[in-house]
Design a protein around this motif. Structure first.
Motif, short mmCIF file in Angstrom:
data_model
loop_
_atom_site.label_atom_id
_atom_site.label_comp_id
_atom_site.label_asym_id
_atom_site.label_seq_id
_atom_site.Cartn_x
_atom_site.Cartn_y
_atom_site.Cartn_z
N GLY A 1 59.16 17.28 14.60
CA GLY A 1 59.98 18.36 14.08
C GLY A 1 61.41 17.94 13.84
O GLY A 1 61.71 16.76 13.64
N ARG A 2 62.31 18.93 13.85
CA ARG A 2 63.73 18.67 13.62
C ARG A 2 64.32 17.76 14.70
O ARG A 2 65.14 16.90 14.44
CB ARG A 2 64.49 20.01 13.59
CG ARG A 2 65.94 19.90 13.23
CD ARG A 2 66.10 19.47 11.78
NE ARG A 2 67.45 19.05 11.47
CZ ARG A 2 67.77 18.27 10.43
NH1 ARG A 2 66.85 17.86 9.59
NH2 ARG A 2 69.01 17.93 10.21
N GLY A 3 63.85 17.98 15.94
CA GLY A 3 64.34 17.14 17.04
C GLY A 3 64.07 15.67 16.77
O GLY A 3 64.94 14.82 16.94
N ASP B 1 50.98 15.38 16.01
CA ASP B 1 51.53 16.64 15.49
C ASP B 1 50.38 17.36 14.78
O ASP B 1 49.58 16.70 14.09
CB ASP B 1 52.68 16.38 14.51
CG ASP B 1 53.49 17.64 14.24
OD1 ASP B 1 54.66 17.71 14.69
OD2 ASP B 1 52.96 18.58 13.60
N ARG C 1 50.58 19.05 12.17
CA ARG C 1 50.82 19.14 10.72
C ARG C 1 50.39 17.85 10.00
O ARG C 1 50.94 16.77 10.26
CB ARG C 1 52.29 19.40 10.44
CG ARG C 1 52.77 20.79 10.89
CD ARG C 1 54.20 21.06 10.46
NE ARG C 1 55.13 20.08 11.01
CZ ARG C 1 55.89 19.29 10.28
NH1 ARG C 1 55.85 19.35 8.96
NH2 ARG C 1 56.71 18.44 10.87
N HIS D 1 59.61 23.89 23.09
CA HIS D 1 59.85 23.99 24.55
C HIS D 1 58.57 24.27 25.34
O HIS D 1 58.35 23.70 26.40
CB HIS D 1 60.75 25.17 24.89
CG HIS D 1 62.11 25.20 24.27
ND1 HIS D 1 62.64 24.19 23.51
CD2 HIS D 1 63.07 26.16 24.33
CE1 HIS D 1 63.86 24.53 23.12
NE2 HIS D 1 64.15 25.72 23.61
N GLU E 1 62.54 16.20 25.46
CA GLU E 1 63.68 16.92 24.88
C GLU E 1 64.17 18.01 25.81
O GLU E 1 63.42 18.55 26.62
CB GLU E 1 63.26 17.55 23.54
CG GLU E 1 63.53 16.69 22.33
CD GLU E 1 65.03 16.49 22.06
OE1 GLU E 1 65.87 17.12 22.73
OE2 GLU E 1 65.35 15.68 21.18
N LYS E 2 65.43 18.33 25.69
CA LYS E 2 65.96 19.47 26.43
C LYS E 2 65.48 20.74 25.75
O LYS E 2 65.28 20.72 24.54
CB LYS E 2 67.48 19.45 26.59
CG LYS E 2 68.28 19.04 25.37
CD LYS E 2 68.51 19.86 24.18
CE LYS E 2 68.25 21.22 23.83
NZ LYS E 2 68.29 21.61 22.45
N ARG F 1 61.87 29.27 14.36
CA ARG F 1 60.54 29.80 14.70
C ARG F 1 60.77 31.07 15.51
O ARG F 1 61.77 31.16 16.24
CB ARG F 1 59.79 28.78 15.58
CG ARG F 1 59.24 27.59 14.86
CD ARG F 1 58.57 26.62 15.84
NE ARG F 1 59.50 25.62 16.33
CZ ARG F 1 59.95 25.54 17.58
NH1 ARG F 1 59.56 26.40 18.49
NH2 ARG F 1 60.79 24.60 17.93
N LYS G 1 62.31 26.68 8.40
CA LYS G 1 62.53 25.82 9.58
C LYS G 1 61.74 24.52 9.42
O LYS G 1 62.26 23.42 9.64
CB LYS G 1 62.11 26.56 10.85
CG LYS G 1 61.91 25.69 12.07
CD LYS G 1 63.14 25.53 12.93
CE LYS G 1 62.98 24.42 13.96
NZ LYS G 1 64.04 24.31 14.89
N1 LIG Z 1 68.56 17.25 21.58
C1 LIG Z 1 68.78 17.87 20.43
O1 LIG Z 1 69.86 17.79 19.87
C2 LIG Z 1 67.65 18.67 19.79
C3 LIG Z 1 67.76 19.07 18.47
C4 LIG Z 1 66.69 19.76 17.91
C5 LIG Z 1 65.58 20.05 18.68
N2 LIG Z 1 65.52 19.67 19.97
C6 LIG Z 1 64.36 20.00 20.81
O2 LIG Z 1 63.17 19.53 20.19
C7 LIG Z 1 62.10 20.42 20.51
C8 LIG Z 1 61.44 20.84 19.20
O3 LIG Z 1 62.35 21.62 18.44
P1 LIG Z 1 62.47 21.43 16.87
O4 LIG Z 1 63.71 22.10 16.47
O5 LIG Z 1 62.27 19.99 16.51
O6 LIG Z 1 61.21 22.27 16.38
P2 LIG Z 1 60.45 22.18 14.98
O7 LIG Z 1 59.82 23.48 14.74
O8 LIG Z 1 61.35 21.60 13.93
O9 LIG Z 1 59.34 21.08 15.25
C9 LIG Z 1 58.32 21.22 16.16
C10 LIG Z 1 57.24 20.22 15.77
O10 LIG Z 1 56.26 20.22 16.79
C11 LIG Z 1 54.98 20.36 16.19
N3 LIG Z 1 54.11 20.98 17.17
C12 LIG Z 1 53.84 22.29 17.37
N4 LIG Z 1 52.99 22.41 18.40
C13 LIG Z 1 52.77 21.17 18.87
C14 LIG Z 1 51.98 20.65 19.94
N5 LIG Z 1 51.31 21.46 20.75
N6 LIG Z 1 51.95 19.33 20.13
C15 LIG Z 1 52.64 18.49 19.32
N7 LIG Z 1 53.41 18.93 18.31
C16 LIG Z 1 53.46 20.25 18.10
C17 LIG Z 1 55.21 21.16 14.93
O11 LIG Z 1 54.18 20.98 13.99
C18 LIG Z 1 56.54 20.59 14.47
O12 LIG Z 1 56.36 19.42 13.70
C19 LIG Z 1 62.70 21.61 21.26
O13 LIG Z 1 62.43 21.49 22.63
C20 LIG Z 1 64.19 21.48 20.98
O14 LIG Z 1 64.99 21.97 22.05
C21 LIG Z 1 66.53 18.99 20.53
#
Ligand SMILES: NC(=O)c1ccc[n+]([C@@H]2O[C@H](COP(=O)([O-])OP(=O)(O)OC[C@H]3O[C@@H](n4cnc5c(N)ncnc54)[C@H](O)[C@@H]3O)[C@@H](O)[C@H]2O)c1
Length: 395
Positions: free
Chosen positions: A17-19, A40, A42, A79, A99-100, A167, A281
């Motif tokens: 994902g974005r993280g 993932d 997706r 999370h 990740e946090k 989300r 998102k």
């Molecule tokens: N440290 C940072 O600066 C930072 C920045 C962004 C996100 N994060 C963390 O990253 C984590 C994800 O957030 P995000 O913003 O990337 O979300 P997101 O929605 O952009 O991405 C989530 C990804 O996980 C996948 N996914 C969903 N269920 C799953 C599963 N059971 N197993 C594996 N993959 C799965 C989704 O398909 C998607 O690709 C969160 O815990 C967030 O706190 C941290």
């Protein structure tokens, strides 16, 4: 399992994902990390990862953990999946960078720390802004003792957190959404590292200010540490004032920031039909149409104004370094940016996997940060001070 000593780390990513987009430049830049697998649900994200890194990909993260060639995993799924994935990873003998926030409940965090301790695997929560070079430099200076004990920390951050596409669960406090776990975890990590002491209590006021976007979007908090240090935290994710203005228009990831972009986050959300928000998102996730990384850092990462008053001097943490204000002089220590944003956390994880030592953010560290985040939210709800019980003595 015993620590990997020497050689490369075969890393699997869980959650593209974005993280991951934000961490990818650091993971790719580290000379000892090889991106060999990803999981993932997706399809397009998996296909792109396989093509970009020649990596094996899995729709189900449990299949990735069954791969014996993988030494370590970076868990960047939402999370609510962190705990199950980190526990299973430890049980499979894999080191974990999660990740946090570490997880959304204390029981989950404790089970994660226990699983890693039992397996003898590394567990680090990050990247968080406590890994930023100026924060670590200031914490080391304070720990040396010449400045005297830390007395008061001011941490202040104003962002557009609530108006980035989300989300549904990211805005629902009952599911770990809102700024308490996602953003306070950064600020609390930073002030815990600087205070260098256990947290004794939290009193907070929390804000839910936009009926069109109900969530926890802001807080003010007073943290009381066992060594007598106090920290005041201020956070707003309501996309009006942007505290990057106080940091020379340096963004969170050390990138140059355009002051003229003010208002864009709210404008974009306002133009989106609610049903399209989750897709928007995902367009920022790995493989999405809007998945570009921030420009390379020209300074260190930063999470708003951080000022520490010690007995004999004040320190101010800025993207380019650390200012010291003593009784008679004002001086600056310049600190160069890392090769990529989030590199320090990735490098600390690699060091830990390769047996070169653990950072403070290892093992049980994440439990205390989540405990503080949850106490902050509870204090806001109950409008009273929440005492923090040390681990091992909690009811
Ligand atoms: N440290 C940072 O600066 C930072 C920045 C962004 C996100 N994060 C963390 O990253 C984590 C994800 O957030 P995000 O913003 O990337 O979300 P997101 O929605 O952009 O991405 C989530 C990804 O996980 C996948 N996914 C969903 N269920 C799953 C599963 N059971 N197993 C594996 N993959 C799965 C989704 O398909 C998607 O690709 C969160 O815990 C967030 O706190 C941290």
């Amino acid at each position: 399992m015993s620590m990997t000593v020497g050689g490369n780390i075969n890393l699997g990513v869980i959650g593209l994902g974005r993280g991951l987009v934000l961490a990818l430049p650091a993971l790719a830049a580290h000379p000892e990390i090889r991106l060999v697998a990803a999981a993932d649900p997706r399809d397009p994200a998996r296909a792109r990862f396989a093509a970009e890194f020649g990596a094996r990909t899995y729709a189900d993260w449990q299949d990735l953990l069954a791969d014996p060639a993988i030494d370590a995993v970076y868990i960047a799924a939402p999370h609510q999946f962190h705990a199950a994935q980190a526990i299973a990873a430890a049980q499979a003998g894999k080191h974990v960078l999660v990740e946090k926030p570490m997880a959304i409940s204390l029981d989950d965090c404790r089970a994660m720390a226990r699983a890693a301790a039992l397996a003898g695997t590394v567990l680090i929560t990050g990247p968080s802004h406590s890994f930023d070079t100026p924060v670590r430099h200031a914490a080391a200076r304070i720990a040396e003792g010449a400045l005297g004990a830390p007395r008061l920390i001011t941490a202040l951050n104003y962002t557009d957190f609530l108006y980035r596409p989300r989300r549904p669960e990211e805005l629902d406090p009952a599911q770990g959404g809102g700024v308490m776990l996602s953003q306070a975890a950064h600020q609390i990590d930073v002030v815990r590292l600087l205070a260098g002491s256990a947290l004794r209590s939290v009193r907070a006021v929390t804000g839910d200010w936009d009926a069109a976007r109900p969530s926890e979007g802001a807080y003010a908090a007073l943290l009381d540490f066992a060594n007598g240090c106090a920290a005041t935290l201020t956070y707003s994710g309501y996309a009006r004032f942007d505290s990057d203005e106080l940091q020379g228009w340096t963004g969170e990831f050390g990138q140059p920031k355009d002051a003229a972009a003010h208002g864009n986050a709210r404008r974009r959300i306002a133009a989106l039909a609610p049903a399209d928000e989750a897709a928007a998102k995902l367009s920022r996730a790995y493989g999405g149409a809007d998945s570009s990384t921030p420009p390379p850092p020209i300074a260190n990462e930063q999470f708003g104004l951080v000022l520490v008053s010690c007995e004999r001097a004040d320190l101010r943490i800025v993207p380019d370094g650390v200012w010291t204000y003593s009784d008679s002089a004002r001086s600056f220590t310049a600190l160069p940016p890392p090769p990529a944003a989030q590199y320090n956390a990735v490098a600390a994880f690699a060091d830990a996997c390769l047996g070169r030592g653990l950072p403070p953010q290892a093992g049980a560290w994440g439990i205390d940060t989540v405990k503080a985040c949850l106490a902050l939210a509870r204090s806001g709800r109950e409008r009273r001070e929440i005492t923090i019980e040390p681990e091992g003595q909690a009811a």
